[in-house]
Scaffold this motif. Sequence first.
Motif, short mmCIF file in Angstrom:
data_model
loop_
_atom_site.label_atom_id
_atom_site.label_comp_id
_atom_site.label_asym_id
_atom_site.label_seq_id
_atom_site.Cartn_x
_atom_site.Cartn_y
_atom_site.Cartn_z
N ALA A 19 -20.27 7.20 -4.23
CA ALA A 19 -20.81 6.84 -5.54
C ALA A 19 -21.15 5.36 -5.59
O ALA A 19 -22.17 4.96 -6.17
CB ALA A 19 -19.81 7.19 -6.64
N ASN A 20 -20.32 4.53 -4.99
CA ASN A 20 -20.58 3.09 -4.98
C ASN A 20 -21.86 2.76 -4.22
O ASN A 20 -22.66 1.92 -4.65
CB ASN A 20 -19.40 2.36 -4.34
N ILE A 21 -22.08 3.44 -3.09
CA ILE A 21 -23.32 3.22 -2.33
C ILE A 21 -24.54 3.64 -3.15
O ILE A 21 -25.55 2.92 -3.20
CB ILE A 21 -23.27 3.98 -1.00
N ALA A 22 -24.45 4.78 -3.80
CA ALA A 22 -25.59 5.27 -4.57
C ALA A 22 -25.93 4.35 -5.74
O ALA A 22 -27.11 4.15 -6.05
CB ALA A 22 -25.29 6.68 -5.10
N LEU A 23 -24.93 3.77 -6.36
CA LEU A 23 -25.16 2.92 -7.52
C LEU A 23 -25.64 1.52 -7.16
O LEU A 23 -26.44 0.92 -7.88
CB LEU A 23 -23.89 2.83 -8.37
N LYS A 24 -25.16 0.99 -6.04
CA LYS A 24 -25.44 -0.42 -5.71
C LYS A 24 -26.52 -0.61 -4.65
O LYS A 24 -27.05 -1.71 -4.52
CB LYS A 24 -24.14 -1.10 -5.25
N PHE A 25 -26.85 0.42 -3.90
CA PHE A 25 -27.82 0.23 -2.82
C PHE A 25 -29.21 -0.17 -3.32
O PHE A 25 -29.87 -1.01 -2.69
CB PHE A 25 -27.91 1.50 -1.97
N GLY A 40 -11.13 -1.60 0.30
CA GLY A 40 -9.84 -0.94 0.11
C GLY A 40 -9.78 -0.04 -1.11
O GLY A 40 -9.42 1.14 -1.01
N PRO A 41 -10.12 -0.56 -2.30
CA PRO A 41 -10.11 0.30 -3.49
C PRO A 41 -11.08 1.48 -3.39
O PRO A 41 -10.82 2.55 -3.94
CB PRO A 41 -10.53 -0.66 -4.62
N LEU A 42 -12.20 1.29 -2.67
CA LEU A 42 -13.16 2.39 -2.53
C LEU A 42 -12.58 3.50 -1.66
O LEU A 42 -12.75 4.69 -1.97
CB LEU A 42 -14.46 1.87 -1.91
#
Length: 312
Positions: A263-269, A68-70
């Motif tokens: 950005a979240n995918i790029a940082l955490k993947f 949700g926040p993403l």
Amino acid sequence: MTVTSASHKPVLSIGDRVFSRSAVFAGSMILVTLAAVAIFLIVRSLPAFVATDKSASLLTSNFWAYVGPLVFGTIWAATLALVVALPLAIGIALFISHYAPRKLAQVLGYIVDLLAAVPSVVFGLWGIGVLAPAIQPVYVWLNENLGWIPFFSGTVTGTGRTILTASLVLAVMILPIMTAICREVFLQAPALHEEAALALGATRWEMIRLAVLPFGRPGIVSAAMLGLGRALGETMAVAMVLSATGMVTFNLLTSENPSTIAANIALKFPEAYGENINVLIATGLILFIVTFLVNAVARWIISRRAEFSGSN
């Protein structure tokens, strides 16, 4: 060359048949690629939606609270970028097409086209090293003088790496392509309409408002939706500039910032494993759907505008 037989059926030459089949193949490949991407995202996302194992990670079991926040951050950052970039794109396009001398307009047109080719990582470096430190005093001023507005309230961050800074970087990134589209559309405005408006005593701005902008409205919508689509999916620049905490907030100047899906995918993947990978792919599916809906709405608006113009 086309030859007509006795039965009035056109006989296509070899070149016509090759070109026709190549065009059909190219168009079909777009649909095939889109379908392949959608199938991959759906299949790999299913564990994130249907996971019932008690040993599932907290990230998976609370997927909707996580995503949700993403989604909010993605739409919020892209909307801010569009609000900043669209008026600038229209103004620059009008200056190039109707105000600037011919030689200056050509130079500006080349510069705009070149800016569209700058890699996103370069914009990210510029955002961190130049924009964020330079704009931080402006944030302090906004907080001190306009802090009564909810957007500018809260404690101002000392780094300048906020959702507003990331949105400004996105605005700079989408500005060239939006400007280029608007410029080409404005140049296609019927010269007779412009000359008629001027002959009736209209000023140059009145001529633009009455003849150019109405003609270019579908192109402006297309440019806006294309820019919004790129802003929604932009990864590296946002990941480099934004200091995200994953919170849902409309504050633009604080250190508490929502993150974006890309950005979240790029940082955490790189560090993800197991079902966490499925969760990240599921967020990518949601981004895919959001982008698809944005483009569908844009096509609907343009088609309605074309039908309205045709009925008149």
